[in-house]
Design a protein around this motif. Structure first.
Motif, short mmCIF file in Angstrom:
data_model
loop_
_atom_site.label_atom_id
_atom_site.label_comp_id
_atom_site.label_asym_id
_atom_site.label_seq_id
_atom_site.Cartn_x
_atom_site.Cartn_y
_atom_site.Cartn_z
N LEU A 30 8.48 13.13 -3.21
CA LEU A 30 8.12 11.54 -3.36
C LEU A 30 6.91 11.13 -2.52
O LEU A 30 6.23 10.26 -3.08
CB LEU A 30 9.50 10.88 -2.98
N GLN A 31 6.97 11.65 -1.37
CA GLN A 31 5.70 11.15 -0.53
C GLN A 31 4.33 11.58 -1.14
O GLN A 31 3.32 10.72 -0.94
CB GLN A 31 5.79 11.69 0.88
N LYS A 32 4.14 12.65 -1.62
CA LYS A 32 2.94 13.07 -2.19
C LYS A 32 2.75 12.32 -3.28
O LYS A 32 1.44 11.96 -3.59
CB LYS A 32 3.12 14.64 -2.82
N ARG A 33 3.72 12.06 -4.29
CA ARG A 33 3.32 11.00 -5.49
C ARG A 33 2.80 9.64 -4.97
O ARG A 33 2.05 9.03 -5.73
CB ARG A 33 4.35 11.10 -6.44
N MET A 34 3.69 9.32 -4.05
CA MET A 34 3.29 8.00 -3.46
C MET A 34 1.93 7.82 -2.93
O MET A 34 1.24 7.01 -3.17
CB MET A 34 4.24 7.48 -2.76
N LYS A 35 1.60 8.92 -2.29
CA LYS A 35 0.20 8.84 -1.59
C LYS A 35 -1.02 8.82 -2.58
O LYS A 35 -1.95 8.35 -2.48
CB LYS A 35 0.13 10.20 -0.79
N ARG A 36 -0.50 9.43 -3.74
CA ARG A 36 -1.59 9.41 -5.01
C ARG A 36 -1.61 8.27 -6.01
O ARG A 36 -2.35 8.09 -6.96
CB ARG A 36 -1.41 10.69 -6.01
N GLY A 37 -0.71 7.05 -5.61
CA GLY A 37 -0.51 5.89 -6.06
C GLY A 37 0.42 6.03 -7.55
O GLY A 37 0.24 5.31 -8.46
N LEU A 38 1.38 7.18 -7.57
CA LEU A 38 2.11 7.16 -8.65
C LEU A 38 3.57 6.99 -8.21
O LEU A 38 4.05 7.30 -7.08
CB LEU A 38 1.94 8.95 -9.23
N SER A 39 4.58 6.42 -9.24
CA SER A 39 5.67 6.37 -9.09
C SER A 39 6.75 7.15 -9.69
O SER A 39 6.14 8.10 -10.43
CB SER A 39 6.08 4.97 -9.77
N ALA A 55 13.89 2.81 -1.48
CA ALA A 55 12.61 2.87 -2.64
C ALA A 55 11.30 2.93 -1.86
O ALA A 55 10.45 3.22 -2.50
CB ALA A 55 13.04 1.71 -3.28
N ASP A 56 11.20 2.47 -0.64
CA ASP A 56 9.82 2.52 -0.09
C ASP A 56 9.70 3.56 0.74
O ASP A 56 8.57 3.60 1.39
CB ASP A 56 9.63 1.14 0.82
N LEU A 57 10.51 4.55 0.75
CA LEU A 57 10.35 5.73 1.59
C LEU A 57 10.42 5.52 3.25
O LEU A 57 9.83 6.34 3.71
CB LEU A 57 9.29 6.43 1.21
N ASP A 58 10.96 4.36 3.51
CA ASP A 58 11.07 3.93 4.98
C ASP A 58 12.21 4.42 5.67
O ASP A 58 13.30 4.34 5.06
CB ASP A 58 10.90 2.40 5.25
N GLU A 59 12.07 5.34 6.73
CA GLU A 59 13.09 6.09 7.26
C GLU A 59 14.11 5.19 8.09
O GLU A 59 14.98 5.55 8.75
CB GLU A 59 12.73 7.12 8.21
N LYS A 60 13.70 3.95 8.27
CA LYS A 60 14.38 2.79 9.17
C LYS A 60 15.78 2.77 8.62
O LYS A 60 16.75 2.57 9.48
CB LYS A 60 13.92 1.48 9.20
N HIS A 61 16.12 2.76 7.47
CA HIS A 61 17.63 2.54 6.83
C HIS A 61 18.11 4.13 7.02
O HIS A 61 19.45 3.85 7.31
CB HIS A 61 17.77 2.44 5.38
N CYS A 71 14.16 4.14 -7.98
CA CYS A 71 12.32 4.25 -8.39
C CYS A 71 11.74 4.16 -6.96
O CYS A 71 12.00 2.91 -6.28
CB CYS A 71 12.24 3.15 -9.19
N VAL A 72 11.00 4.95 -6.78
CA VAL A 72 10.29 4.88 -5.59
C VAL A 72 8.68 4.65 -6.22
O VAL A 72 7.95 5.34 -6.78
CB VAL A 72 10.03 6.45 -5.09
N GLN A 73 8.50 3.19 -5.97
CA GLN A 73 7.45 2.55 -6.54
C GLN A 73 6.00 2.73 -5.48
O GLN A 73 6.04 2.44 -4.43
CB GLN A 73 7.66 1.15 -6.93
N ALA A 74 4.89 2.85 -6.16
CA ALA A 74 3.66 3.15 -5.30
C ALA A 74 3.57 1.74 -5.19
O ALA A 74 3.44 0.92 -5.97
CB ALA A 74 2.81 3.97 -6.39
N ARG A 75 2.66 1.57 -4.14
CA ARG A 75 2.31 0.47 -3.53
C ARG A 75 1.10 -0.28 -4.44
O ARG A 75 0.33 0.35 -5.10
CB ARG A 75 1.62 0.33 -2.00
N GLY A 76 1.24 -1.69 -4.66
CA GLY A 76 0.08 -2.28 -5.58
C GLY A 76 0.54 -2.27 -7.02
O GLY A 76 -0.02 -3.07 -7.75
N LEU A 77 1.68 -1.70 -7.40
CA LEU A 77 2.17 -1.54 -8.67
C LEU A 77 3.25 -2.71 -8.83
O LEU A 77 3.99 -2.93 -8.22
CB LEU A 77 2.72 -0.42 -9.31
#
Length: 332
Positions: free
Chosen positions: A17-26, A262-268, A216-222
């Motif tokens: 998930l992190q690799k795809r988000m880094k590439r701007g992919l959901s 969904a934003d891959l933030d580990e705070k939750h 859905c892990v949505q990439a930023r800006g989409l």
């Protein structure tokens, strides 16, 4: 595989998930839940799967005979009744999880998936330099040329592989590129599961909850994704995953005891571990705070029963300083 656990499965999913988000992919995540997974296995089908997978006939016969005379006993209000068990594998048995893995393998093989999965490319892998033994120096030295005298050069290789699902016993996590492929993947999984005598847990109506969910892990800006319920078949809907963390409903999915937002933030996930560790500490308060028990034994009980809950799956997180402070304050 020996030595593998839930942390390895979580690491694979998070890394993808992190690799795809880094590439701007959901990435769409499908979590399917089998109804009475261990209890509804067909034993003749299980024996057939074992034979197909190459298990020796003597071993298949041995396993089948273990379940031929298997009985269950139910006691209620001093009334005891016994009956013969005709289906399923025995929960709690060390062999049950291994047997069920064969069923999951057959499920993956017979499913007509809509695509091959999501493609990933590894980093450059450098071949190690060839070495030769130098009798003069009495040690191994790097070989600068091949046998024919041509110079030896390091070769960098990149390997592509496909990732569609991550299995851990009866927990199946599937990844898809978009909503349509996610729905088609869930439909294909439901059809093949029905063929093998199992059922997936779906909601009978769109406004009800189900154990099989998607996220859905949505990439930023989409733009925001469509999270409306998916219709798998008549009377079966798969709804978006919601997880309650610290009394709040968040867009996340619960996977193997961990929280993937969904934003891959580990705070939750950190808040979830803190809440579980606090609850476990409350259950052990009478022991951990009893001064009659030696301090060394109380510390051992704390490290065995509380700390693993607090630090569960943290090796797969990308912790920030703030999240580290939250875990450290709870530990203290």
């Amino acid at each position: 595989m020996y030595g593998r656990g839930t942390a390895d499965a979580l690491f694979i999913v998070r890394s993808a998930l992190q690799k795809r988000m880094k590439r701007g992919l959901s990435t769409w995540i499908i979590l399917v839940d089998l109804i009475k997974a261990f209890d509804s296995c067909s034993r003749p089908l299980m024996a057939s799967i074992l034979r197909t997978c190459g298990v020796h006939e003597n071993d298949v016969r041995f396993v089948s005979e273990l379940y031929e005379t298997f009985h269950i006993q139910v006691t209620r209000e001093d009334i005891t009744k016994a009956a013969m068990s005709l289906a399923g594998v025995r929960q709690g048995c060390n062999m049950a999880a291994t047997l069920f893995l064969f069923f999951m393998f057959a499920w993956v093989c017979v499913t007509e998936w809509p695509d091959q999965g999501i493609s990933f490319l590894t980093n450059d892998a450098v071949r190690p330099k060839k070495t030769m033994y130098d009798v003069n120096c009495n040690k191994f030295k790097a070989q600068s040329s091949n046998i024919d005298g041509s110079p030896f050069r390091e070769i960098r290789e990149r390997c592509a592989f496909m990732l569609r699902q991550v299995m851990f016993v009866d927990d199946a996590t599937m990844l898809a590129k978009d909503r349509n492929r996610a729905m088609q993947t869930a439909i294909a999984a439901d059809r093949s599961c029905t063929r093998l005598g199992h059922k997936l847990h779906f909601a009978p109506k769109p406004d009800e909850t189900s154990k099989s969910v998607f996220s859905c892990v949505q990439a930023r800006g989409l733009p925001a994704p469509d999270m409306s319920p998916m219709k798998i078949r008549d009377g079966a809907y798969m709804v978006a995953s919601k997880v309650e963390v610290a009394g709040l409903q968040v867009d996340a999915c619960a996977l193997l005891g961990d929280i993937i937002a969904a934003d891959l933030d580990e705070k939750h996930a950190a808040s979830n571990n803190v809440a579980k560790a606090t609850k476990a500490f409350g259950a052990w308060t009478t022991v951990l705070c009893d001064r009659k028990i030696p301090r060394a034994q109380r510390a051992k009980a704390f490290n065995v029963y509380i700390v693993p809950i607090l630090l569960y799956a943290t090796e797969t997180w990308a912790l920030t300083q703030a999240q580290t402070n939250v875990l450290r304050s709870c530990y203290r």
